[in-house]
Design a protein around this motif. Sequence first.
Motif, PDB file in Angstrom:
ATOM      1  N   UNK A   1      20.824  50.567 -98.667  1.00 15.23           N
ATOM      2  CA  UNK A   1      19.422  50.564 -99.072  1.00 15.23           C
ATOM      3  C   UNK A   1      19.218  51.605-100.167  1.00 15.23           C
ATOM      4  N   UNK A   2      18.427  51.254-101.157  1.00 13.70           N
ATOM      5  CA  UNK A   2      18.091  52.221-102.197  1.00 13.70           C
ATOM      6  C   UNK A   2      16.796  52.958-101.865  1.00 13.70           C
ATOM      7  N   UNK A   3      16.088  52.512-100.831  1.00 11.03           N
ATOM      8  CA  UNK A   3      14.873  53.189-100.397  1.00 11.03           C
ATOM      9  C   UNK A   3      15.279  54.272 -99.404  1.00 11.03           C
ATOM     10  N   UNK A   4      15.310  55.503 -99.865  1.00 10.80           N
ATOM     11  CA  UNK A   4      15.766  56.596 -99.009  1.00 10.80           C
ATOM     12  C   UNK A   4      14.749  56.956 -97.933  1.00 10.80           C
ATOM     13  N   UNK A   5      13.546  56.380 -98.020  1.00 16.40           N
ATOM     14  CA  UNK A   5      12.558  56.559 -96.956  1.00 16.40           C
ATOM     15  C   UNK A   5      12.832  55.624 -95.776  1.00 16.40           C
TER      16      UNK A   5
ATOM     17  N   UNK B   1      16.411  47.857-103.007  1.00  9.81           N
ATOM     18  CA  UNK B   1      17.446  46.891-102.643  1.00  9.81           C
ATOM     19  C   UNK B   1      17.903  47.178-101.218  1.00  9.81           C
ATOM     20  N   UNK B   2      18.053  46.123-100.442  1.00  7.15           N
ATOM     21  CA  UNK B   2      18.730  46.178 -99.146  1.00  7.15           C
ATOM     22  C   UNK B   2      19.758  45.061 -99.183  1.00  7.15           C
ATOM     23  N   UNK B   3      21.020  45.407 -98.921  1.00  8.11           N
ATOM     24  CA  UNK B   3      22.068  44.392 -98.993  1.00  8.11           C
ATOM     25  C   UNK B   3      23.262  44.769 -98.126  1.00  8.11           C
ATOM     26  N   UNK B   4      24.006  43.757 -97.770  1.00  8.38           N
ATOM     27  CA  UNK B   4      25.301  43.965 -97.130  1.00  8.38           C
ATOM     28  C   UNK B   4      26.273  44.303 -98.245  1.00  8.38           C
ATOM     29  N   UNK B   5      27.188  45.216 -97.994  1.00  7.17           N
ATOM     30  CA  UNK B   5      28.190  45.522 -99.012  1.00  7.17           C
ATOM     31  C   UNK B   5      29.579  45.242 -98.459  1.00  7.17           C
ATOM     32  N   UNK B   6      30.476  44.935 -99.371  1.00  6.50           N
ATOM     33  CA  UNK B   6      31.811  44.529 -98.961  1.00  6.50           C
ATOM     34  C   UNK B   6      32.829  45.626 -99.239  1.00  6.50           C
ATOM     35  N   UNK B   7      33.900  45.547 -98.490  1.00 12.00           N
ATOM     36  CA  UNK B   7      35.021  46.462 -98.687  1.00 12.00           C
ATOM     37  C   UNK B   7      35.880  45.921 -99.814  1.00 12.00           C
ATOM     38  N   UNK B   8      36.046  46.726-100.826  1.00 11.96           N
ATOM     39  CA  UNK B   8      36.877  46.330-101.950  1.00 11.96           C
ATOM     40  C   UNK B   8      37.485  47.577-102.560  1.00 11.96           C
ATOM     41  N   UNK B   9      38.759  47.523-102.869  1.00 15.35           N
ATOM     42  CA  UNK B   9      39.370  48.695-103.505  1.00 15.35           C
ATOM     43  C   UNK B   9      38.880  48.913-104.934  1.00 15.35           C
TER      44      UNK B   9
END
Length: 138
Positions: free
Chosen positions: A116-120, A41-49
């Motif tokens: 990203x979940x691909x640590x490579x 997975x590659x994605x933008x993540x949002x700020x949320x409490x």
Amino acid sequence: MFTLLDDINPVKLSAKTLLFDSWFAYPSIIKRVVTQYPLDVVCMIKRSPKIHYTYEGESYTLNQLYQKVRKKRGRAKILASILVGLGADEHGREIQARIIFIRDRNRSKKWLAILTTNLDHTEEDAVRIYGKAAVMMR
């Protein structure tokens, strides 16, 4: 989203990475994609409490993680990155991801975060992959 993934069968398409925007970027959804489908997975993540990630055994929001990381000096586009946990899979193994903090090109004092979940993937790889998709969606 999962119905669509089941219908298209990413394995037959030889898909390796699933890109999506912050609307779907919850640790539970990302974890499900990684465990049920052979996809990174590659994605933008949002700020949320309400959204938390695990770092060094503690639970943190995105804003709290940003405060913890050491930022690069100067006008760097990539400000920092950090390895986090998203939760355990069915075998009790922690699913890891890299969060990359980047400068918001529209507002230089602000930042955005890509996961990203691909640590490579290098930091640059993840930003490039997400950036290409964002340009195609415009």
